[in-house]
Design a protein around this motif. Structure first.
Motif, PDB file in Angstrom:
ATOM      1  N   GLU A 139       0.812  -1.215   0.000  1.00 41.94           N
ATOM      2  CA  GLU A 139       0.000   0.000   0.000  1.00 41.94           C
ATOM      3  C   GLU A 139       0.849   1.269   0.000  1.00 41.94           C
ATOM      4  OE1 GLU A 139      -3.089   0.084   2.913  1.00 41.94           O
ATOM      5  OE2 GLU A 139      -4.131  -1.624   2.026  1.00 41.94           O
ATOM      6  N   ARG A 140       1.955   1.260   0.686  1.00 46.35           N
ATOM      7  CA  ARG A 140       2.768   2.479   0.748  1.00 46.35           C
ATOM      8  C   ARG A 140       3.853   2.502  -0.329  1.00 46.35           C
ATOM      9  NH1 ARG A 140       4.819  -0.535   5.100  1.00 46.35           N
ATOM     10  NH2 ARG A 140       7.085  -0.650   5.089  1.00 46.35           N
ATOM     11  N   GLY A 141       3.884   1.483  -1.172  1.00 43.28           N
ATOM     12  CA  GLY A 141       4.804   1.480  -2.293  1.00 43.28           C
ATOM     13  C   GLY A 141       6.191   0.960  -1.974  1.00 43.28           C
ATOM     14  N   ALA A 142       6.376   0.417  -0.777  1.00 38.80           N
ATOM     15  CA  ALA A 142       7.682  -0.131  -0.416  1.00 38.80           C
ATOM     16  C   ALA A 142       7.950  -1.436  -1.164  1.00 38.80           C
ATOM     17  CB  ALA A 142       7.762  -0.365   1.094  1.00 38.80           C
ATOM     18  N   LYS A 143       6.872  -2.143  -1.510  1.00 41.12           N
ATOM     19  CA  LYS A 143       6.968  -3.349  -2.348  1.00 41.12           C
ATOM     20  C   LYS A 143       6.149  -3.087  -3.606  1.00 41.12           C
ATOM     21  CE  LYS A 143       6.751  -7.602  -0.527  1.00 41.12           C
ATOM     22  NZ  LYS A 143       8.093  -8.171  -0.483  1.00 41.12           N
ATOM     23  N   ASP A 144       6.649  -3.527  -4.738  1.00 44.81           N
ATOM     24  CA  ASP A 144       5.948  -3.350  -6.013  1.00 44.81           C
ATOM     25  C   ASP A 144       4.923  -4.471  -6.166  1.00 44.81           C
ATOM     26  OD1 ASP A 144       5.087  -3.047  -8.616  1.00 44.81           O
ATOM     27  OD2 ASP A 144       7.096  -2.785  -9.442  1.00 44.81           O
ATOM     28  N   TRP A 145       3.635  -4.109  -6.076  1.00 44.72           N
ATOM     29  CA  TRP A 145       2.575  -5.121  -6.143  1.00 44.72           C
ATOM     30  C   TRP A 145       2.578  -5.859  -7.472  1.00 44.72           C
ATOM     31  CZ3 TRP A 145      -0.887  -4.775 -10.057  1.00 44.72           C
ATOM     32  CH2 TRP A 145      -1.008  -3.548 -10.702  1.00 44.72           C
ATOM     33  N   ARG A 146       3.130  -5.246  -8.518  1.00 44.51           N
ATOM     34  CA  ARG A 146       3.134  -5.900  -9.838  1.00 44.51           C
ATOM     35  C   ARG A 146       4.046  -7.120  -9.865  1.00 44.51           C
ATOM     36  NH1 ARG A 146       4.305  -0.416 -12.926  1.00 44.51           N
ATOM     37  NH2 ARG A 146       5.632  -0.346 -11.091  1.00 44.51           N
ATOM     38  N   HIS A 147       4.907  -7.246  -8.873  1.00 43.11           N
ATOM     39  CA  HIS A 147       5.807  -8.392  -8.821  1.00 43.11           C
ATOM     40  C   HIS A 147       5.426  -9.381  -7.724  1.00 43.11           C
ATOM     41  CE1 HIS A 147       8.555  -5.335 -10.822  1.00 43.11           C
ATOM     42  NE2 HIS A 147       8.236  -6.229 -11.731  1.00 43.11           N
ATOM     43  N   MET A 148       4.202  -9.275  -7.198  1.00 43.02           N
ATOM     44  CA  MET A 148       3.797 -10.220  -6.147  1.00 43.02           C
ATOM     45  C   MET A 148       3.574 -11.603  -6.762  1.00 43.02           C
ATOM     46  SD  MET A 148      -0.214  -9.485  -5.147  1.00 43.02           S
ATOM     47  CE  MET A 148      -0.083  -7.749  -4.861  1.00 43.02           C
ATOM     48  N   PRO A 149       3.806 -12.651  -5.977  1.00 46.38           N
ATOM     49  CA  PRO A 149       3.552 -14.001  -6.483  1.00 46.38           C
ATOM     50  C   PRO A 149       2.083 -14.164  -6.888  1.00 46.38           C
ATOM     51  CG  PRO A 149       4.756 -14.074  -4.406  1.00 46.38           C
ATOM     52  CD  PRO A 149       4.339 -12.648  -4.623  1.00 46.38           C
TER      53      PRO A 149
END
Length: 65
Positions: free
Chosen positions: A34-44
């Motif tokens: 949500e805060r952009g620390a992880k890129d959701w486009r690369h989630m498993p």
């Protein structure tokens, strides 16, 4: 119109903790997306499906950045 993960979650009236419980995705991971620390486009894929199911959102590919 595209919605963010946070917008999708809030539209369902869920807290991060409730979404974590419903999806099996750890709350700190949801927070990071949500805060952009992880890129959701690369989630498993399994994680994306779990979140989509928990949010009753058939296609998270329509989610905005």
């Amino acid at each position: 119109e595209q919605m963010t993960l946070k917008e999708l979650r809030e539209a369902k009236g869920l807290t991060q903790a409730q979404l974590a419980k419903a999806s099996g995705v750890p709350q700190p991971v949801i927070s990071a997306y949500e805060r952009g620390a992880k890129d959701w486009r690369h989630m498993p894929l399994e994680r994306a499906i779990a979140l989509a199911d928990a949010l009753d959102c058939p296609d998270l590919r329509n989610m905005a950045e």
